[in-house]
Write a protein that holds these residues in place. Structure first.
Motif, PDB file in Angstrom:
ATOM      1  N   GLU A 132       0.846  -1.191   0.000  1.00  0.00           N
ATOM      2  CA  GLU A 132       0.000   0.000   0.000  1.00  0.00           C
ATOM      3  C   GLU A 132       0.881   1.241   0.000  1.00  0.00           C
ATOM      4  OE1 GLU A 132      -3.586   2.208   2.421  1.00  0.00           O
ATOM      5  OE2 GLU A 132      -2.285   0.841   3.498  1.00  0.00           O
ATOM      6  N   GLU A 186      -3.003   3.567  -3.081  1.00  0.00           N
ATOM      7  CA  GLU A 186      -3.047   2.483  -4.068  1.00  0.00           C
ATOM      8  C   GLU A 186      -2.369   1.241  -3.521  1.00  0.00           C
ATOM      9  OE1 GLU A 186      -3.384   4.294  -8.519  1.00  0.00           O
ATOM     10  OE2 GLU A 186      -1.359   3.824  -7.806  1.00  0.00           O
ATOM     11  N   LYS A 246      -0.249  -1.907  -4.965  1.00  0.00           N
ATOM     12  CA  LYS A 246       0.481  -2.465  -6.101  1.00  0.00           C
ATOM     13  C   LYS A 246       0.918  -3.866  -5.708  1.00  0.00           C
ATOM     14  CE  LYS A 246       4.361  -1.619  -9.180  1.00  0.00           C
ATOM     15  NZ  LYS A 246       5.539  -0.756  -9.450  1.00  0.00           N
ATOM     16  N   GLU A 304      -6.747  -0.560 -11.604  1.00  0.00           N
ATOM     17  CA  GLU A 304      -6.108   0.621 -12.180  1.00  0.00           C
ATOM     18  C   GLU A 304      -5.168   0.195 -13.307  1.00  0.00           C
ATOM     19  OE1 GLU A 304      -6.838   3.864 -11.167  1.00  0.00           O
ATOM     20  OE2 GLU A 304      -8.410   2.730 -10.128  1.00  0.00           O
ATOM     21  N   THR A 317      -2.613  -3.258  -9.987  1.00  0.00           N
ATOM     22  CA  THR A 317      -2.751  -2.102  -9.106  1.00  0.00           C
ATOM     23  C   THR A 317      -4.238  -1.814  -8.930  1.00  0.00           C
ATOM     24  OG1 THR A 317      -0.683  -1.171  -9.962  1.00  0.00           O
ATOM     25  CG2 THR A 317      -2.146   0.331  -8.782  1.00  0.00           C
ATOM     26  N   LYS A 335      -7.044   0.670  -6.255  1.00  0.00           N
ATOM     27  CA  LYS A 335      -7.180   1.684  -5.212  1.00  0.00           C
ATOM     28  C   LYS A 335      -7.434   0.972  -3.882  1.00  0.00           C
ATOM     29  CE  LYS A 335      -7.181   5.524  -7.736  1.00  0.00           C
ATOM     30  NZ  LYS A 335      -6.068   6.469  -7.645  1.00  0.00           N
ATOM     31  N   THR A 336      -6.856   1.489  -2.810  1.00  0.00           N
ATOM     32  CA  THR A 336      -7.032   0.883  -1.484  1.00  0.00           C
ATOM     33  C   THR A 336      -8.515   0.768  -1.132  1.00  0.00           C
ATOM     34  OG1 THR A 336      -4.912   1.829  -0.808  1.00  0.00           O
ATOM     35  CG2 THR A 336      -6.350   1.046   0.948  1.00  0.00           C
TER      36      THR A 336
END
Length: 193
Positions: A134, A138, A140, A163, A175, A177-178
């Motif tokens: 995190e 985001e 990854k 993403e 990837t 978004k959190t």
């Protein structure tokens, strides 16, 4: 074999010598002794260090580069062990019977080594594994699969929360978004069911 020896870059010859390998090295020797050291540079943030093995000719410079690669590989191994231990600790709080895929994240993990740890966890727990770092809202991550489960198809089915992504049947990078993490877990486990 002589042609191979003549055309191999000096840096690779020196790396082979440093690992006590000759030109009859097996694919296993290359995969487990040379490749991790070459790859460690990129995983630890600067692939250009390894590139020097292929383009530089100065023996002393190359010997110093090999020492740097050995140190980076040792650092990479240590990071992998720390992430692995952290994942195992997180898994003690999860009932895996409820999940078809292991999906975890942490701010502490380095995305450059998550593929290695994901592969180890996937093999150990016999299910696809996706680990994320995190950073700045985001996640990854790297995914690894087992038993011919097509992890790329599973991830591809979730385009609305992704993403970025890419990969193949047994491995992928992605990837999200959190804020989409919980939805991602639910959806990928539903797909894999």
């Amino acid at each position: 074999m002589q042609n191979f020896n003549d055309n191999l870059p000096l840096g690779i010859k020196l790396l082979m010598k440093d690992n006590k390998l000759d030109f009859n090295a097996s694919s296993t020797d290359i995969a487990f002794k040379l490749s991790p050291k070459i790859n460690a540079a990129g995983r630890m943030g600067d692939a250009g260090v390894a590139l020097k093995l292929y383009i530089k000719e100065d023996k002393l410079f190359l010997e110093n580069t090999i020492e740097t690669l050995n140190n980076l590989n040792t650092e990479r191994q240590s990071l992998c062990n720390k992430v692995y231990e952290d994942v195992i600790e997180k898994l003690t709080h999860i009932n895996l019977a409820n999940y078809n895929c292991i999906v975890l994240y942490s701010k502490k993990w380095d995305s450059g080594i998550l593929g290695i740890v994901s592969a180890k966890i996937a093999n150990e727990f016999h299910r696809p594994t996706i680990l994320f770092q995190e950073k700045d809202g985001e996640l990854k991550g790297s995914a690894r699969s087992v038993n011919d489960i097509d992890i790329f198809s599973a991830i591809s089915s979730l385009k609305e929360v992704l993403e970025a992504f890419g990969g193949h049947k047994m491995a992928a990078g992605l990837t999200i978004k959190t804020q989409n993490f919980k939805n991602f877990i639910t959806s990928i486990n539903k797909f894999l069911a």
